[in-house]
Write a protein that holds these residues in place. Structure first.
Motif, PDB file in Angstrom:
ATOM      1  N   LEU A  17      -5.262  -2.242   4.750  1.00 57.75           N
ATOM      2  CA  LEU A  17      -6.070  -1.008   4.783  1.00 57.75           C
ATOM      3  C   LEU A  17      -5.419   0.148   5.563  1.00 57.75           C
ATOM      4  O   LEU A  17      -5.353   1.271   5.050  1.00 57.75           O
ATOM      5  CB  LEU A  17      -7.482  -1.298   5.311  1.00 57.75           C
ATOM      6  N   PRO A  18      -4.913  -0.086   6.800  1.00 55.64           N
ATOM      7  CA  PRO A  18      -4.319   1.043   7.539  1.00 55.64           C
ATOM      8  C   PRO A  18      -3.136   1.659   6.797  1.00 55.64           C
ATOM      9  O   PRO A  18      -2.807   2.830   7.030  1.00 55.64           O
ATOM     10  CB  PRO A  18      -3.849   0.408   8.862  1.00 55.64           C
ATOM     11  N   GLY A  19      -2.528   0.897   5.903  1.00 54.08           N
ATOM     12  CA  GLY A  19      -1.383   1.394   5.127  1.00 54.08           C
ATOM     13  C   GLY A  19      -1.743   2.523   4.182  1.00 54.08           C
ATOM     14  O   GLY A  19      -0.859   3.203   3.652  1.00 54.08           O
ATOM     15  N   PHE A  20      -3.050   2.719   3.943  1.00 51.79           N
ATOM     16  CA  PHE A  20      -3.493   3.807   3.065  1.00 51.79           C
ATOM     17  C   PHE A  20      -3.918   5.055   3.843  1.00 51.79           C
ATOM     18  O   PHE A  20      -4.334   6.034   3.249  1.00 51.79           O
ATOM     19  CB  PHE A  20      -4.699   3.356   2.229  1.00 51.79           C
ATOM     20  N   PRO A  28       0.847  -1.205   0.000  1.00 56.71           N
ATOM     21  CA  PRO A  28       0.000   0.000   0.000  1.00 56.71           C
ATOM     22  C   PRO A  28       0.879   1.251   0.000  1.00 56.71           C
ATOM     23  O   PRO A  28       2.111   1.158   0.005  1.00 56.71           O
ATOM     24  CB  PRO A  28      -0.746  -0.127   1.327  1.00 56.71           C
ATOM     25  N   GLN A  29       0.243   2.415   0.012  1.00 54.09           N
ATOM     26  CA  GLN A  29       0.997   3.673   0.108  1.00 54.09           C
ATOM     27  C   GLN A  29       0.323   4.593   1.103  1.00 54.09           C
ATOM     28  O   GLN A  29      -0.882   4.814   1.044  1.00 54.09           O
ATOM     29  CB  GLN A  29       1.033   4.369  -1.267  1.00 54.09           C
ATOM     30  N   ARG A  30       1.118   5.114   2.004  1.00 64.19           N
ATOM     31  CA  ARG A  30       0.644   6.156   2.919  1.00 64.19           C
ATOM     32  C   ARG A  30       0.425   7.428   2.095  1.00 64.19           C
ATOM     33  O   ARG A  30       1.271   7.730   1.237  1.00 64.19           O
ATOM     34  CB  ARG A  30       1.756   6.386   3.956  1.00 64.19           C
ATOM     35  N   GLY A  69     -10.640   7.493   9.519  1.00 62.10           N
ATOM     36  CA  GLY A  69      -9.941   7.000   8.330  1.00 62.10           C
ATOM     37  C   GLY A  69     -10.688   5.839   7.708  1.00 62.10           C
ATOM     38  O   GLY A  69     -10.913   5.783   6.498  1.00 62.10           O
ATOM     39  N   ARG A  70     -11.124   4.897   8.544  1.00 67.91           N
ATOM     40  CA  ARG A  70     -11.853   3.713   8.053  1.00 67.91           C
ATOM     41  C   ARG A  70     -13.212   4.128   7.481  1.00 67.91           C
ATOM     42  O   ARG A  70     -13.648   3.620   6.449  1.00 67.91           O
ATOM     43  CB  ARG A  70     -12.063   2.714   9.195  1.00 67.91           C
TER      44      ARG A  70
END
Ligand SMILES: NC(=O)c1ccc[n+]([C@@H]2O[C@H](COP(=O)([O-])OP(=O)(O)OC[C@H]3O[C@@H](n4cnc5c(N)ncnc54)[C@H](O)[C@@H]3O)[C@@H](O)[C@H]2O)c1
Length: 253
Positions: A194-197, A94-96, A206-207
């Protein structure tokens, strides 16, 4: 032994968690022997155990972006099973959220190496095995992010758009060999990725942003991606190649 050799073989990359685990489990239930490729050996071993262990598949540790490791992984599977029917290129990073001017070239390169080069290498080493049988199904996991980008996910969105272009190009190239190449574009799912985005992975907001972006109003379940893979791998999809199957609760619309 003859029946065992006739058993279809699938390879799933990124099989240690999330979609990859659910895909491996579904393909095993469909009767496939499943090769589980991941850098996370412990997670892949848990997946393997959930398939029933010995006789249902094998864990092959490899970094999908590493040519020598991928070549060795496919050689190991070919030596063990002598055939390959289905490849699911699922591993990715993923990407932050990062503005383009702040993204380092090293981060860009790593993401492209795993998310695009990894898909290319999977196909590079799977196709000769599939050509021997004059049949096969390759399923690449893209993302709705390729079609509906989010700000700050520049490299990730570009990598997933590249997967769609690569899928279509290779689908045309392999059509006369009886090999179908498709991709799935999932919507947001509550996997370890998911948290990685998220800018703040701890925040509930965020979610919520992800859930609210989906017209059906919920996360996509890994089993729903696995069902799409099972369809594309099956004879029911014999006329389907070069397609992008959106499994995203309507997010792409
Ligand atoms: N979760 C989502 O919201 C979402 C949405 C759309 C698309 N996708 C895509 O679905 C696929 C699976 O994502 P997920 O949500 O299950 O993520 P995940 O993080 O749960 O699983 C990814 C797996 O890939 C493995 N991996 C990472 N780098 C690797 C490398 N270099 N070599 C080998 N294995 C490597 C990880 O160890 C992990 O097991 C990815 O292609 C992702 O981009 C996810």
């Amino acid at each position: 032994m003859q029946a065992e050799q006739a058993r279809p073989v699938a390879v799933v990359t990124g099989a240690a968690s999330g979609f990859g685990r659910a895909i491996a489990q579904r393909l095993a239930r469909e009767g496939y022997w499943v090769g589980l490729i991941d850098i996370n050996q412990a997670g892949a071993t848990e997946t393997w155990q959930s398939l029933g262990g010995e006789g249902h598949g094998a864990v092959v540790r490899a970094d999908v972006s590493d040519e020598a490791q991928m070549q060795a992984a496919f050689r190991t599977i070919a030596d063990q099973r002598g055939r390959l029917d289905v490849l699911v290129n699922n591993a990715a990073l993923p990407q932050r959220p990062t503005r383009v001017e702040s993204l380092s070239a090293a981060e860009w390169d790593r993401l492209m190496a795993v998310n695009v080069r990894g898909v290319f290498l999977g196909m590079k080493f799977a196709v000769p095995l599939m050509k021997q049988q004059r049949r096969g199904s390759i399923i690449n996991i893209s993302s709705v992010a390729a079609l509906r980008p989010r700000p700050g996910l520049n490299a990730y969105c570009a990598s997933k758009a590249a997967v769609i272009g690569l899928t279509k190009a290779v689908a045309l190239e392999l059509a006369s060999d009886g090999i179908r190449v498709n991709c799935i574009a999932p919507g947001p799912a509550d996997t370890p990725m998911l948290p990685g985005f998220m800018a703040d992975p701890e925040s509930e907001t965020g979610r919520q942003v992800f859930v609210e972006s989906v017209p059906l109003g919920r996360f996509i379940r890994p089993e729903e991606i696995a069902a799409a893979v099972a369809y594309l791998a099956s004879g029911d999809a014999a006329a389907v190649t070069g397609a992008v199957l959106n499994v995203d609760g309507g997010r792409h619309v």
